[in-house]
Motif scaffolding. Sequence first.
Motif, short mmCIF file in Angstrom:
data_model
loop_
_atom_site.label_atom_id
_atom_site.label_comp_id
_atom_site.label_asym_id
_atom_site.label_seq_id
_atom_site.Cartn_x
_atom_site.Cartn_y
_atom_site.Cartn_z
N UNK A 97 0.83 -1.21 0.00
CA UNK A 97 0.00 0.00 0.00
C UNK A 97 0.86 1.26 0.00
N UNK A 98 1.92 1.25 0.78
CA UNK A 98 2.79 2.42 0.80
C UNK A 98 3.63 2.52 -0.47
N UNK A 99 3.98 1.37 -1.07
CA UNK A 99 4.67 1.39 -2.35
C UNK A 99 3.78 1.98 -3.43
N UNK A 100 2.47 1.65 -3.38
CA UNK A 100 1.54 2.18 -4.38
C UNK A 100 1.50 3.70 -4.36
N UNK A 101 1.55 4.28 -3.16
CA UNK A 101 1.53 5.74 -3.04
C UNK A 101 2.86 6.33 -3.51
N UNK A 102 3.97 5.62 -3.23
CA UNK A 102 5.27 6.10 -3.71
C UNK A 102 5.31 6.12 -5.24
N UNK A 103 4.68 5.13 -5.86
CA UNK A 103 4.65 5.06 -7.32
C UNK A 103 3.73 6.14 -7.89
N UNK B 291 1.56 9.25 -6.26
CA UNK B 291 1.16 10.01 -5.07
C UNK B 291 -0.34 10.31 -5.00
N UNK B 292 -1.07 10.18 -6.12
CA UNK B 292 -2.51 10.43 -6.09
C UNK B 292 -3.29 9.19 -5.65
#
Length: 322
Positions: free
Chosen positions: A301-307, A309-310
């Motif tokens: 989940x945190x990797x998805x936001x790093x990839x 940001x929206x």
Amino acid sequence: MREVDVAVIGAGPVGLFAAYYAGFRGLSVAVVDALPEPGGQITAMYPEKLILDVAGFPAVKGRDLVANLVAQAAPYHPEYLLGTRAEKLAHPDGRPVLGLAGGEQLRCGAVVVTGGLGSFTPRPLPVAESFVGSGIVYFVPEPAGLAGRDVLIVGGGDSAFDWAATLHPLARSVTLVHRREKFRAHAGTVARVLSLPVRVVVNAEVTRLHGDDTVTAAEITVRGGAAETLPVDTVVAALGFTADLGPLAEWGLRLDRRHIVVDSAMATNLPRVFAAGDITEYPGKVRLIATGFGEAATAVNNAAVAIDPTAHLFPGHSSDAG
């Protein structure tokens, strides 16, 4: 150079769940592991052992747990790069680039390291060096393959006793040899094996193996006693293993001995590099498969936001997708 949203390093249970969860989030996934098949240490060392600490399963064989995790991830079509080691890591433009054994490069939106204890190597049985692959094994991926054989198991830990319990209904005979009188295995497993028609020889060592192209007999010497030769088709050297981080130790990750230090987002000190499972370290860390599953979801989940940001940190429950 190939590209993927998330590269998962390690195809053990936590890595397989990370592959599923990344796919659920709509991310493309590559799973990299030096071992030739998924499952990590479970597949390599104790596929038939019952695992008792996975929620929802009173007991599940290691092999079945791995098969279910692979099936869970399958609808999202992760790419498995097995028998391949991740050797180098660079950030040429802020995004991770993995250098794989053989020279291939994989550009990633993020990396999730789920390598368990890192790479591991079986401890060798000194007298067996010339017979490896010809009657000497360190793992038993297919117990049925030893049906009707005379099996000698060397070791006193959980793996040795697990194999003794698993193989005794299949093999013609099972003998377990340990160099000490006390065992490292769980007391309940020891008691079970001692109740079975398995011969257990303590304070003894395998001092010689006989055979030309393959093992035909083994010489066992009890401390202070004479040597005994018994017929043997297969020797299972269950002497444990040595583990290390391998190339990961050179990536610049913040380490606590052999573990990767992460924060509450499962983020390492390197940009877009996360970790989950037994390989991680943080205050209050508990090393269970069940814990690793939750850490994998947090890391993805945190990797998805790093990839992106929206993207939402938490996309909702999987049951909401229907």
